[in-house]
Design a protein around this motif. Structure first.
Motif, PDB file in Angstrom:
ATOM      1  N   SER A  17       0.822  -1.207   0.000  1.00 30.36           N
ATOM      2  CA  SER A  17       0.000   0.000   0.000  1.00 30.36           C
ATOM      3  C   SER A  17       0.859   1.262   0.000  1.00 30.36           C
ATOM      4  O   SER A  17       2.014   1.271   0.411  1.00 30.36           O
ATOM      5  CB  SER A  17      -0.947   0.010   1.199  1.00 30.36           C
ATOM      6  N   ILE A  36      -2.612  -0.065   4.822  1.00 25.22           N
ATOM      7  CA  ILE A  36      -3.922  -0.718   4.910  1.00 25.22           C
ATOM      8  C   ILE A  36      -3.980  -1.648   6.110  1.00 25.22           C
ATOM      9  O   ILE A  36      -4.962  -1.652   6.875  1.00 25.22           O
ATOM     10  CB  ILE A  36      -4.244  -1.472   3.607  1.00 25.22           C
ATOM     11  N   ALA A  39      -4.431   0.445   9.213  1.00 25.04           N
ATOM     12  CA  ALA A  39      -5.799   0.940   9.343  1.00 25.04           C
ATOM     13  C   ALA A  39      -6.726  -0.156   9.844  1.00 25.04           C
ATOM     14  O   ALA A  39      -7.580   0.072  10.704  1.00 25.04           O
ATOM     15  CB  ALA A  39      -6.288   1.489   8.004  1.00 25.04           C
ATOM     16  N   GLN A  40      -6.546  -1.365   9.320  1.00 26.73           N
ATOM     17  CA  GLN A  40      -7.436  -2.468   9.685  1.00 26.73           C
ATOM     18  C   GLN A  40      -7.126  -3.011  11.070  1.00 26.73           C
ATOM     19  O   GLN A  40      -8.037  -3.218  11.880  1.00 26.73           O
ATOM     20  CB  GLN A  40      -7.314  -3.587   8.646  1.00 26.73           C
ATOM     21  N   SER A  69      -5.842   7.175   4.273  1.00 28.93           N
ATOM     22  CA  SER A  69      -6.018   5.717   4.251  1.00 28.93           C
ATOM     23  C   SER A  69      -6.983   5.243   5.331  1.00 28.93           C
ATOM     24  O   SER A  69      -7.823   4.359   5.088  1.00 28.93           O
ATOM     25  CB  SER A  69      -4.673   5.017   4.424  1.00 28.93           C
ATOM     26  N   ASN A  70      -6.869   5.797   6.534  1.00 29.16           N
ATOM     27  CA  ASN A  70      -7.772   5.372   7.607  1.00 29.16           C
ATOM     28  C   ASN A  70      -9.216   5.711   7.269  1.00 29.16           C
ATOM     29  O   ASN A  70     -10.129   4.905   7.493  1.00 29.16           O
ATOM     30  CB  ASN A  70      -7.386   6.044   8.923  1.00 29.16           C
ATOM     31  N   GLU A  73     -10.632   3.253   4.665  1.00 31.41           N
ATOM     32  CA  GLU A  73     -11.002   1.965   5.253  1.00 31.41           C
ATOM     33  C   GLU A  73     -12.270   2.089   6.096  1.00 31.41           C
ATOM     34  O   GLU A  73     -13.111   1.184   6.112  1.00 31.41           O
ATOM     35  CB  GLU A  73      -9.849   1.429   6.102  1.00 31.41           C
ATOM     36  N   GLN A  76     -15.309   2.343   3.788  1.00 31.05           N
ATOM     37  CA  GLN A  76     -15.574   1.018   3.225  1.00 31.05           C
ATOM     38  C   GLN A  76     -16.246   0.116   4.248  1.00 31.05           C
ATOM     39  O   GLN A  76     -17.228  -0.576   3.936  1.00 31.05           O
ATOM     40  CB  GLN A  76     -14.256   0.400   2.757  1.00 31.05           C
ATOM     41  N   ALA A  77     -15.736   0.120   5.483  1.00 25.13           N
ATOM     42  CA  ALA A  77     -16.284  -0.751   6.527  1.00 25.13           C
ATOM     43  C   ALA A  77     -17.704  -0.353   6.904  1.00 25.13           C
ATOM     44  O   ALA A  77     -18.567  -1.215   7.114  1.00 25.13           O
ATOM     45  CB  ALA A  77     -15.387  -0.715   7.759  1.00 25.13           C
ATOM     46  N   GLN A 109      -6.429   1.180  -4.554  1.00 27.09           N
ATOM     47  CA  GLN A 109      -6.617   0.365  -3.356  1.00 27.09           C
ATOM     48  C   GLN A 109      -8.082   0.267  -2.935  1.00 27.09           C
ATOM     49  O   GLN A 109      -8.435  -0.635  -2.159  1.00 27.09           O
ATOM     50  CB  GLN A 109      -5.792   0.951  -2.198  1.00 27.09           C
ATOM     51  N   TRP A 110      -8.920   1.203  -3.428  1.00 23.17           N
ATOM     52  CA  TRP A 110     -10.313   1.228  -2.992  1.00 23.17           C
ATOM     53  C   TRP A 110     -11.245   1.427  -4.184  1.00 23.17           C
ATOM     54  O   TRP A 110     -10.808   1.784  -5.276  1.00 23.17           O
ATOM     55  CB  TRP A 110     -10.538   2.368  -1.986  1.00 23.17           C
TER      56      TRP A 110
END
Length: 307
Positions: A17, A36, A39-40, A69-70, A73, A76-77, A109-110
């Motif tokens: 990433s 990534i 972040a996860q 990036s955070n 994510e 997306q979540a 990435q997204w």
């Protein structure tokens, strides 16, 4: 595009990433294991979004948005879990987000829908979608926090604290700043960070928060003794994502490493804050209030925790 800009260098982390390196702070924006993954593992997982009912609104404050990036994510979540999102970001420098969005590998990435939230933020300092809304408070986070407190005191579910390390950016790890961050949280809210420094953890305790640790990311050893910190106004129950502080970590808080950073007027420069803390560490060592960090390390030789 170029791999280097004024004060910032492009980095590709272990998970492939996109990330950046700051010449000013002499630190990367993310851990070596990847933007990534960080972040996860460091922010999303201990947030435990499964605690929130589908269709409810999640209120999140992100301290130091950086490359975005955070946030990507998180968007997306929330979409996957059918959660609405009300988001505030604190960030001084718009350049990292702009550089990220100019990079094809970052955008790849997204999904386009996730990237659109970041694009809106870059263009106008806010985003709005079917997911909810968010806005950026640009500038020194110490100056922005009072405005945010007027708007959201006691209402926030998650504070994601992703500032550069205390040694590089003590302004955002001071007793005063962390106290303000704590006041944002609702009773069951969580403050989450990659940081495990005793000074920050002690400041969070002074702010009245309960502490838990993140399990190490990788084998527990000298370089990976803790994966980060979670704090809350309410007790935190151990789970696969959280654990109680170990005896070693509790003793770390009582060493000189636990002397917090102080910035009473919210205007001090980093070196001034560090110098003042050093003087306080000396006083507490002389009067026997705390043990030396060296004594703590000798007792726990496997650890290289930040002093």
């Amino acid at each position: 595009m170029s791999d280097s800009w004024e004060g910032l260098q492009r980095r590709c982390t272990a998970d492939g990433s996109f990330s950046l390196w700051s010449e000013r702070f002499q630190e990367g924006f993310h851990s070596g294991r990847g933007a990534i993954r960080e972040a996860q593992e460091t922010f999303l997982r201990p947030s435990e979004l499964e605690r929130f009912v589908s269709g409810s609104t999640l209120r999140v404050v992100e301290v130091c948005v950086g490359t975005g990036s955070n946030l990507a994510e998180l968007v997306q979540a929330c979409g996957q879990r059918d959660l609405r999102l009300r988001w505030w970001g604190l960030e001084q420098d718009p350049m990292p987000l702009a550089l990220s969005l100019a990079d094809g590998s970052f955008r790849g990435q997204w999904s386009p829908q996730v990237v659109d939230h970041l694009e809106q933020l870059r263009r106008s300092g806010a985003w709005r979608s079917g997911l909810g809304s968010g806005r950026m408070l640009w500038g020194d986070a110490r100056r922005c926090l009072p405005e945010l407190l007027r708007e959201a005191r006691g209402q926030v579910d998650l504070v994601w604290h992703d500032a550069f390390s205390p040694r590089r950016c003590p302004q955002l790890w001071s007793v005063e700043f962390l106290q303000g961050s704590a006041e944002l949280l609702r009773p069951g809210g969580r403050w989450i960070s990659y940081g495990s420094a005793a000074a920050a953890r002690w400041a969070l305790r002074l702010a009245g928060l309960e502490l838990a640790a993140l399990p190490p990311h990788g084998p527990a050893c000298a370089r990976h003794w803790s994966g980060g910190t979670v704090a809350s106004p309410s007790p935190l129950q151990p789970s696969p994502s959280l654990r109680r502080l170990t005896r070693r970590e509790q003793e770390h808080l009582r060493s000189c490493a636990g002397v917090p950073y102080r910035d009473p007027d919210g205007q001090a420069q980093a070196q001034e804050i560090i110098r003042t803390r050093g003087l306080e560490q000396g006083r507490e060592l002389r009067d026997g209030t705390r043990i030396s960090s060296g004594s703590w390390r000798r007792r726990w030789p496997c650890s290289n925790a930040e002093a």
